[in-house]
Design a protein around this motif. Structure first.
Motif, mmCIF file in Angstrom:
data_model
loop_
_atom_site.group_PDB
_atom_site.id
_atom_site.type_symbol
_atom_site.label_atom_id
_atom_site.label_comp_id
_atom_site.label_asym_id
_atom_site.label_seq_id
_atom_site.Cartn_x
_atom_site.Cartn_y
_atom_site.Cartn_z
ATOM 1 N N ALA A 523 -2.225 -6.197 -6.319
ATOM 2 C CA ALA A 523 -2.539 -5.013 -5.389
ATOM 3 C C ALA A 523 -1.386 -5.261 -4.820
ATOM 4 N N PRO A 524 -1.481 -6.217 -3.837
ATOM 5 C CA PRO A 524 -0.185 -5.448 -2.865
ATOM 6 C C PRO A 524 0.988 -4.825 -2.864
ATOM 7 N N THR A 525 1.573 -5.469 -4.320
ATOM 8 C CA THR A 525 2.747 -4.724 -4.444
ATOM 9 C C THR A 525 2.698 -2.861 -4.594
ATOM 10 N N ILE A 526 1.269 -2.863 -5.803
ATOM 11 C CA ILE A 526 1.361 -1.537 -5.597
ATOM 12 C C ILE A 526 1.247 -0.938 -4.150
ATOM 13 N N SER A 527 0.534 -1.304 -3.515
ATOM 14 C CA SER A 527 0.044 -1.269 -2.239
ATOM 15 C C SER A 527 1.415 -1.007 -1.764
ATOM 16 N N ALA A 528 2.640 -1.509 -1.814
ATOM 17 C CA ALA A 528 3.622 -1.694 -0.768
ATOM 18 C C ALA A 528 4.107 -0.595 -1.256
ATOM 19 N N LEU A 529 4.163 -0.122 -2.678
ATOM 20 C CA LEU A 529 5.296 1.162 -3.262
ATOM 21 C C LEU A 529 4.246 2.328 -2.757
ATOM 22 N N LEU A 530 2.869 2.051 -2.489
ATOM 23 C CA LEU A 530 2.836 3.232 -2.047
ATOM 24 C C LEU A 530 2.363 3.291 -0.047
ATOM 25 N N ASN A 531 3.024 2.518 0.726
ATOM 26 C CA ASN A 531 3.021 2.303 1.284
ATOM 27 C C ASN A 531 1.696 2.597 2.494
ATOM 28 N N ILE A 532 1.142 1.824 2.078
ATOM 29 C CA ILE A 532 -0.186 1.748 2.024
ATOM 30 C C ILE A 532 -1.162 0.018 2.841
ATOM 31 N N SER A 533 -2.192 0.345 2.970
ATOM 32 C CA SER A 533 -2.704 -0.691 3.958
ATOM 33 C C SER A 533 -3.057 -1.940 2.777
ATOM 34 N N LEU A 534 -2.729 -3.315 2.722
ATOM 35 C CA LEU A 534 -3.095 -3.559 1.866
ATOM 36 C C LEU A 534 -4.546 -4.090 1.955
ATOM 37 N N PRO A 535 -5.349 -4.530 0.427
ATOM 38 C CA PRO A 535 -6.496 -4.281 0.339
ATOM 39 C C PRO A 535 -6.895 -5.551 1.664
ATOM 40 N N ASN A 536 -8.040 -5.632 1.761
ATOM 41 C CA ASN A 536 -8.582 -6.280 3.610
ATOM 42 C C ASN A 536 -8.621 -7.570 2.840
ATOM 43 N N GLY A 537 -8.655 -8.133 2.428
ATOM 44 C CA GLY A 537 -8.882 -9.477 1.439
ATOM 45 C C GLY A 537 -7.702 -9.712 0.721
ATOM 46 N N ALA A 538 -6.850 -9.144 0.346
ATOM 47 C CA ALA A 538 -6.149 -9.651 -0.500
ATOM 48 C C ALA A 538 -5.137 -10.748 -0.038
ATOM 49 N N ILE A 539 -4.610 -11.752 -0.765
ATOM 50 C CA ILE A 539 -3.553 -13.109 -0.486
ATOM 51 C C ILE A 539 -2.628 -13.293 -0.915
ATOM 52 N N GLY A 540 -2.224 -12.389 -2.266
ATOM 53 C CA GLY A 540 -0.760 -12.114 -2.799
ATOM 54 C C GLY A 540 -0.457 -11.663 -1.677
ATOM 55 N N ASN A 541 1.034 -12.002 -3.032
ATOM 56 C CA ASN A 541 2.785 -11.579 -1.825
ATOM 57 C C ASN A 541 3.273 -9.977 -2.737
ATOM 58 N N PRO A 542 3.762 -8.603 -2.451
ATOM 59 C CA PRO A 542 4.202 -7.323 -3.004
ATOM 60 C C PRO A 542 5.641 -8.196 -3.637
ATOM 61 N N LEU A 543 5.758 -8.141 -4.696
ATOM 62 C CA LEU A 543 6.750 -8.398 -5.791
ATOM 63 C C LEU A 543 7.712 -7.440 -5.549
ATOM 64 N N GLU A 544 8.741 -7.149 -4.728
ATOM 65 C CA GLU A 544 9.803 -6.773 -4.131
ATOM 66 C C GLU A 544 11.218 -6.323 -5.205
#
Length: 551
Positions: A523-544
């Motif tokens: 979810a953080p990876t897709i959020s980074a791809l879309l340039n949007i906020s991470l889900p509010n409870g996310a603990i993972g890291n974007p896979l750059e």
């Protein structure tokens, strides 16, 4: 000096490339999140030579393969899996601690998405009374809806209600699942809509579902299925009305003894039905047609149902994945045609894996077993009653957790810590139980910092989880008639945690990695791809490293 200048120019060029890619307006028009229920990682590699070029192989060839992707919590079940993939967090925060769990306030088990405050849409039974209200955090689809001022659509599709509802999140435009025990129709909940769209009604009125009441035989010659065990064996369940769990299966002849429409979703044709419906959805809903990113979640549920019935070493599972590969090819071609090959991004993963059935492992001298949980609870309650004079101090043992009757404990002035200690020591005496942990008075799971302990803590929700958690030895299932053949899942061992993670499409690099990734990184990876906020409870890291760089 020249080398330094050259180095700076290369760095500047790289940053320019990354900046160019991360331009806010360079988003894909559609994100498709695919979950293959119960897909072990090695189904990619075991059956690789049987796959065509347009499904799994297309994702591997044209996209990025995270080969060492794992779940990072216990228990590994369908509902927590789907919730964790799309929220980027674990049951500790999103609250979906199982498919079902014991509700301490209600004093009974509750189902993860059941919500009687809403009505069924498309059926007269209760199969549509569902919502995501028990999921406490947002999904990346929710964040995309918020970011686009609700202009970007979100739609979830699955055979299972939980496979459609949880990934789509709280703000979804629609979620659809199948009334497999009733009408066989695609249905929804009044949480999303008052009535089904006309195109869904037309789909239900067609014979697209009924056409799968046909014979299920192997797609290729069964003798070529050398990646699986013998077709006739004692480790598989099969269908009522057929003496052996062997090909072929005449679904039309067997349907009356196997729940009618239910038998379709328990074969690879259930996945084909999902694909049929999704292709119609793409045409009718106009996903990916404007400048606001849409999200489509597709959970292929029949792989799980076939796996539970026949097991991970069966020819039925192999054939199911060969046919799923063809369905993925159909889906990707439709995305190319409807959205455009350069306008969408897809990720594919699973909600959990699965082990071989204990009897098969034992036949090959590998430690395994079945454990009778009901007998264990009866024995514990009898011992506690004899010691303290109070009946049924243990209310539930769901999800390998012990829930005490706190009202009785308080009324009888019993010491909760003493009870936990006594029961924990008793549990450790069982041969097939490996480890036991207790919670604090505030129901905190306070453990030493270790791999297993971290997984247990990630799966423990302070308000919803039990007083004691126990862990079986490897390859041990709860002893039920269902679990004596086929397979099950729940643990933090590799057979349950190691699942595929493939990305491909707009903005995704070609390549692979053996670096460990967690399911909560998606979810953080897709959020980074879309340039949007991470889900509010996310603990993972974007896979750059999965992101493409362009010159």
């Amino acid at each position: 000096m020249k080398n330094q200048v050259l180095f700076l120019l290369l760095v500047f060029s790289f940053l320019t490339v990354k900046a160019q890619y991360n331009e806010p307006n360079n988003r894909p028009k559609l994100v498709v999140g695919i979950v293959v229920d119960q897909m072990r990682y090695d189904y990619l590699t075991r059956f690789y030579n049987k796959y065509g070029e347009g499904g799994f192989k297309r994702m591997i060839r044209d996209g990025f393969n995270c080969k060492n992707n794992h779940f990072n919590y216990i228990p590994t079940k369908t509902a927590p899996g789907h919730a964790s993939i799309f929220t980027g967090t674990t049951p500790k925060f999103h609250g979906i601690i199982g498919n079902d769990w014991f509700d301490k306030k209600l004093g009974e088990n509750v189902y993860c998405v059941n919500d009687n405050s809403f009505k069924s849409v498309g059926t007269d039974n209760k199969k549509g009374q569902m919502s995501p209200h028990r999921m406490l955090t947002t999904t990346f689809a929710d964040e995309n809806r918020l970011f686009t001022q609700m202009r970007g659509k979100t739609i979830g599709v699955s055979i299972k209600d939980r496979g459609a509802v949880l990934p789509a999140g709280h703000t979804a435009n629609a979620a659809y699942w199948v009334d497999d025990k009733g009408t066989g129709n695609w249905i929804s909940s009044s949480f999303y809509m008052k009535e089904l769209p006309n195109w869904v009604k037309r789909f239900n009125e067609s014979n697209k579902t009924e056409q799968y009441f046909k014979t299920w035989d192997t797609y290729y010659d069964i003798d070529s299925y050398t990646e699986s065990g013998d077709d006739l064996n004692t480790f598989e369940g099969g269908f009522s009305g057929k003496e052996t769990a062997t090909f072929p299966y005449d679904l039309n002849a067997l349907k009356a003894d196997n729940g009618n429409y239910k038998i379709i979703v328990e074969t690879p044709y259930g996945n084909s039905l999902i694909t049929d419906f999704t292709l119609e959805l793409l045409k009718e809903e106009g996903l990916g047609k404007d400048n606001y990113t849409d999200v489509l979640t597709v959970s292929y549920s029949s792989t799980d149902k076939v796996g539970h019935n026949f097991g991970v070493n069966s020819k039925e599972v192999e054939d199911t994945y060969i046919r799923l590969d063809l369905d993925l090819e159909r889906l990707f071609k439709a995305l190319d045609d409807e959205v455009g090959a350069d306008n969408y991004v897809v990720f594919l993963t699973a909600d959990h894996g699965a082990p071989n059935v204990p009897s098969y492992l034992q036949s090959n001298k590998i430690p395994a077993g079945l454990f009778d949980l009901n007998a264990m609870v009866d024995a514990l309650n009898s011992e506690l009653e004899e010691e303290y004079g109070v009946k049924k101090l243990i209310l539930s043992r769901i999800n390998n957790q012990i829930f005490f009757n706190h009202k009785k404990i308080s009324k009888s002035n019993l010491d909760l810590s003493e009870l936990k200690e006594r029961v924990s020591n008793k549990l450790l005496q069982y041969r097939l139980i490996d480890k036991v942990y207790t919670t604090s008075d505030g129901n905190q799971l306070e453990l030493a910092n270790g791999y297993l302990e971290n997984m247990l803590m990630n799966g423990h929700n302070q308000k919803r989880s039990g007083d004691i958690v126990f862990v079986f030895n490897p390859a041990v299932f709860k002893d039920t008639l269902w679990n004596r053949t086929g397979t099950d899942h729940h643990s933090g061992l590799n057979y349950d945690t190691h699942v595929p993670l493939l990305f491909f499409g707009k903005g995704i690099a070609k390549g692979s990695t053996l670096q460990r990734t967690n399911i909560t990184d998606i979810a953080p990876t897709i959020s980074a791809l879309l340039n949007i906020s991470l889900p509010n409870g996310a603990i993972g890291n974007p896979l750059e490293f999965v992101f493409e760089t362009q010159e």
